[in-house]
Design a protein around this motif. Sequence first.
Motif, PDB file in Angstrom:
ATOM      1  N   ILE A  33      25.113  39.756  30.687  1.00  0.00           N
ATOM      2  CA  ILE A  33      24.784  39.374  29.315  1.00  0.00           C
ATOM      3  C   ILE A  33      26.040  39.082  28.494  1.00  0.00           C
ATOM      4  CG2 ILE A  33      24.654  41.751  28.417  1.00  0.00           C
ATOM      5  CD1 ILE A  33      22.239  38.895  27.495  1.00  0.00           C
ATOM      6  N   SER A  34      27.173  39.669  28.845  1.00  0.00           N
ATOM      7  CA  SER A  34      28.417  39.433  28.093  1.00  0.00           C
ATOM      8  C   SER A  34      28.811  37.964  28.109  1.00  0.00           C
ATOM      9  CB  SER A  34      29.552  40.287  28.652  1.00  0.00           C
ATOM     10  OG  SER A  34      29.821  39.940  30.005  1.00  0.00           O
ATOM     11  N   ASN A  35      28.424  37.222  29.142  1.00  0.00           N
ATOM     12  CA  ASN A  35      28.761  35.802  29.218  1.00  0.00           C
ATOM     13  C   ASN A  35      28.115  34.997  28.095  1.00  0.00           C
ATOM     14  OD1 ASN A  35      30.365  36.001  31.599  1.00  0.00           O
ATOM     15  ND2 ASN A  35      28.484  36.123  32.805  1.00  0.00           N
ATOM     16  N   CYS A  36      27.045  35.515  27.534  1.00  0.00           N
ATOM     17  CA  CYS A  36      26.343  34.786  26.473  1.00  0.00           C
ATOM     18  C   CYS A  36      27.171  34.647  25.205  1.00  0.00           C
ATOM     19  CB  CYS A  36      24.999  35.453  26.171  1.00  0.00           C
ATOM     20  SG  CYS A  36      23.827  35.301  27.536  1.00  0.00           S
ATOM     21  N   THR A  37      28.227  35.433  25.052  1.00  0.00           N
ATOM     22  CA  THR A  37      29.080  35.272  23.872  1.00  0.00           C
ATOM     23  C   THR A  37      29.685  33.878  23.819  1.00  0.00           C
ATOM     24  OG1 THR A  37      31.084  36.111  24.957  1.00  0.00           O
ATOM     25  CG2 THR A  37      29.692  37.727  23.788  1.00  0.00           C
ATOM     26  N   ASN A  38      29.845  33.243  24.965  1.00  0.00           N
ATOM     27  CA  ASN A  38      30.446  31.908  25.019  1.00  0.00           C
ATOM     28  C   ASN A  38      29.493  30.872  25.607  1.00  0.00           C
ATOM     29  OD1 ASN A  38      32.769  33.734  24.655  1.00  0.00           O
ATOM     30  ND2 ASN A  38      33.941  31.856  24.885  1.00  0.00           N
ATOM     31  N   ARG A  39      28.213  31.180  25.591  1.00  0.00           N
ATOM     32  CA  ARG A  39      27.223  30.219  26.077  1.00  0.00           C
ATOM     33  C   ARG A  39      26.600  29.483  24.909  1.00  0.00           C
ATOM     34  NH1 ARG A  39      24.398  33.116  31.323  1.00  0.00           N
ATOM     35  NH2 ARG A  39      26.277  32.911  32.601  1.00  0.00           N
ATOM     36  N   GLY A  40      26.643  28.170  24.995  1.00  0.00           N
ATOM     37  CA  GLY A  40      25.989  27.315  24.014  1.00  0.00           C
ATOM     38  C   GLY A  40      24.962  26.459  24.734  1.00  0.00           C
ATOM     39  N   PRO A  41      24.164  25.720  23.998  1.00  0.00           N
ATOM     40  CA  PRO A  41      23.125  24.918  24.630  1.00  0.00           C
ATOM     41  C   PRO A  41      23.663  23.767  25.488  1.00  0.00           C
ATOM     42  CG  PRO A  41      23.159  24.540  22.265  1.00  0.00           C
ATOM     43  CD  PRO A  41      24.117  25.650  22.543  1.00  0.00           C
ATOM     44  N   TYR A  42      24.867  23.299  25.185  1.00  0.00           N
ATOM     45  CA  TYR A  42      25.486  22.183  25.904  1.00  0.00           C
ATOM     46  C   TYR A  42      26.976  22.484  26.077  1.00  0.00           C
ATOM     47  CZ  TYR A  42      21.360  19.833  23.977  1.00  0.00           C
ATOM     48  OH  TYR A  42      20.080  19.495  23.623  1.00  0.00           O
ATOM     49  N   PRO A  43      27.634  21.808  27.029  1.00  0.00           N
ATOM     50  CA  PRO A  43      29.096  21.901  27.066  1.00  0.00           C
ATOM     51  C   PRO A  43      29.646  21.440  25.712  1.00  0.00           C
ATOM     52  CG  PRO A  43      28.260  20.849  29.060  1.00  0.00           C
ATOM     53  CD  PRO A  43      27.099  20.961  28.106  1.00  0.00           C
ATOM     54  N   THR A  44      30.454  22.283  25.098  1.00  0.00           N
ATOM     55  CA  THR A  44      30.925  22.012  23.731  1.00  0.00           C
ATOM     56  C   THR A  44      32.380  22.410  23.585  1.00  0.00           C
ATOM     57  OG1 THR A  44      28.693  22.419  22.860  1.00  0.00           O
ATOM     58  CG2 THR A  44      30.512  22.582  21.292  1.00  0.00           C
ATOM     59  N   LEU A  45      33.127  21.535  22.920  1.00  0.00           N
ATOM     60  CA  LEU A  45      34.507  21.840  22.551  1.00  0.00           C
ATOM     61  C   LEU A  45      34.532  22.102  21.055  1.00  0.00           C
ATOM     62  CD1 LEU A  45      36.359  19.060  24.573  1.00  0.00           C
ATOM     63  CD2 LEU A  45      35.907  21.420  25.245  1.00  0.00           C
ATOM     64  N   HIS A  46      35.032  23.244  20.689  1.00  0.00           N
ATOM     65  CA  HIS A  46      35.149  23.622  19.282  1.00  0.00           C
ATOM     66  C   HIS A  46      36.594  23.392  18.860  1.00  0.00           C
ATOM     67  CE1 HIS A  46      34.916  27.049  16.095  1.00  0.00           C
ATOM     68  NE2 HIS A  46      34.981  25.846  15.559  1.00  0.00           N
ATOM     69  N   LEU A  47      36.798  22.399  18.015  1.00  0.00           N
ATOM     70  CA  LEU A  47      38.123  22.064  17.524  1.00  0.00           C
ATOM     71  C   LEU A  47      38.302  22.771  16.191  1.00  0.00           C
ATOM     72  CD1 LEU A  47      37.898  18.207  18.163  1.00  0.00           C
ATOM     73  CD2 LEU A  47      38.263  20.063  19.812  1.00  0.00           C
ATOM     74  N   LEU A  48      39.312  23.618  16.111  1.00  0.00           N
ATOM     75  CA  LEU A  48      39.480  24.382  14.884  1.00  0.00           C
ATOM     76  C   LEU A  48      40.941  24.459  14.471  1.00  0.00           C
ATOM     77  CD1 LEU A  48      38.918  28.137  15.666  1.00  0.00           C
ATOM     78  CD2 LEU A  48      38.737  26.440  17.421  1.00  0.00           C
ATOM     79  N   ARG A  49      41.101  24.715  13.189  1.00  0.00           N
ATOM     80  CA  ARG A  49      42.436  24.772  12.596  1.00  0.00           C
ATOM     81  C   ARG A  49      43.037  26.161  12.747  1.00  0.00           C
ATOM     82  NH1 ARG A  49      42.761  20.425   8.893  1.00  0.00           N
ATOM     83  NH2 ARG A  49      40.723  19.454   8.560  1.00  0.00           N
ATOM     84  N   GLU A  50      44.300  26.198  13.129  1.00  0.00           N
ATOM     85  CA  GLU A  50      45.018  27.478  13.219  1.00  0.00           C
ATOM     86  C   GLU A  50      45.059  28.163  11.850  1.00  0.00           C
ATOM     87  OE1 GLU A  50      46.530  29.052  15.795  1.00  0.00           O
ATOM     88  OE2 GLU A  50      46.398  27.542  17.369  1.00  0.00           O
ATOM     89  N   ALA A  51      45.237  27.380  10.781  1.00  0.00           N
ATOM     90  CA  ALA A  51      45.305  27.961   9.433  1.00  0.00           C
ATOM     91  C   ALA A  51      43.996  28.658   9.079  1.00  0.00           C
ATOM     92  CB  ALA A  51      45.629  26.875   8.403  1.00  0.00           C
ATOM     93  N   SER A  52      42.886  28.116   9.522  1.00  0.00           N
ATOM     94  CA  SER A  52      41.589  28.751   9.260  1.00  0.00           C
ATOM     95  C   SER A  52      41.482  30.078   9.995  1.00  0.00           C
ATOM     96  CB  SER A  52      40.448  27.832   9.689  1.00  0.00           C
ATOM     97  OG  SER A  52      40.461  26.656   8.937  1.00  0.00           O
ATOM     98  N   ILE A  53      41.998  30.093  11.222  1.00  0.00           N
ATOM     99  CA  ILE A  53      41.980  31.332  12.001  1.00  0.00           C
ATOM    100  C   ILE A  53      42.846  32.377  11.310  1.00  0.00           C
ATOM    101  CG2 ILE A  53      42.636  32.391  14.205  1.00  0.00           C
ATOM    102  CD1 ILE A  53      42.012  29.605  15.453  1.00  0.00           C
ATOM    103  N   ASP A  54      44.024  31.966  10.841  1.00  0.00           N
ATOM    104  CA  ASP A  54      44.922  32.893  10.145  1.00  0.00           C
ATOM    105  C   ASP A  54      44.252  33.482   8.912  1.00  0.00           C
ATOM    106  OD1 ASP A  54      46.806  32.324  12.078  1.00  0.00           O
ATOM    107  OD2 ASP A  54      47.940  30.918  10.820  1.00  0.00           O
ATOM    108  N   ARG A  55      43.568  32.627   8.122  1.00  0.00           N
ATOM    109  CA  ARG A  55      42.869  33.115   6.921  1.00  0.00           C
ATOM    110  C   ARG A  55      41.760  34.085   7.303  1.00  0.00           C
ATOM    111  NH1 ARG A  55      43.260  27.823   5.498  1.00  0.00           N
ATOM    112  NH2 ARG A  55      41.069  27.435   5.953  1.00  0.00           N
ATOM    113  N   ALA A  56      41.038  33.751   8.351  1.00  0.00           N
ATOM    114  CA  ALA A  56      39.930  34.606   8.784  1.00  0.00           C
ATOM    115  C   ALA A  56      40.437  35.960   9.263  1.00  0.00           C
ATOM    116  CB  ALA A  56      39.150  33.911   9.887  1.00  0.00           C
ATOM    117  N   VAL A  57      41.554  35.966   9.965  1.00  0.00           N
ATOM    118  CA  VAL A  57      42.110  37.224  10.479  1.00  0.00           C
ATOM    119  C   VAL A  57      42.576  38.109   9.322  1.00  0.00           C
ATOM    120  CG1 VAL A  57      44.023  38.201  11.825  1.00  0.00           C
ATOM    121  CG2 VAL A  57      42.660  36.334  12.755  1.00  0.00           C
TER     122      VAL A  57
END
Length: 193
Positions: A132-156
């Motif tokens: 079940i742990s694999n479901c953390t990274n399971r989506g309905p389709y193969p998907t690439l999530h493009l995200l900003r490092e600055a957004s990650i820094d703010r979120a952290v």
Amino acid sequence: MTLLTPDAAREAQVVADTRRWLERAVIGLNLCPFAKSVYVKNQVHFVVDFGTEPEALLSTLEAELRALAQADPAERDTTLLVLPDALSDFLDFNDFLGWADEVLERLALDGELQIASFHPQFQFAGTRPDDISNCTNRGPYPTLHLLREASIDRAVEVFPEAELIYERNIETLERLGHEGWAALDVEAHRTTP
């Protein structure tokens, strides 16, 4: 009443499936505590590519990385590049991720953007396919999530113990179990191509 072309109808279904997964699993289960704020502000850009050839998919990826880097973060904070007809085999998808990272580096956008991935058969090293742990990274389709490092820094900054998210997600999914995950109905609702 406007009728959608078959391609437009398929694209609308893929986006609807991806939104349902985001709303019910990623945000609903709080698997990513950073996702809700950008989603409710409509800062998530959805791109569907029905291509199957890796070279063409990498070209789309390059265009989307450039577009995200140039976009105003208040308008587009992140992009989900969904590949419903390609890379259905997880090992092929994993190989493709290496090429995707090479595109990021060639564009000199590593350090500014990063690529996360989701796949219907995602499997962490050392786990069984049905863990079940694999479901953390399971989506309905193969998907690439493009995200900003600055957004990650703010979120952290808001969630300083970000390294604990993974462990908390596994605990959440173990409590939910396979039946609970299935009840979320976050699988692809495929229409014929």
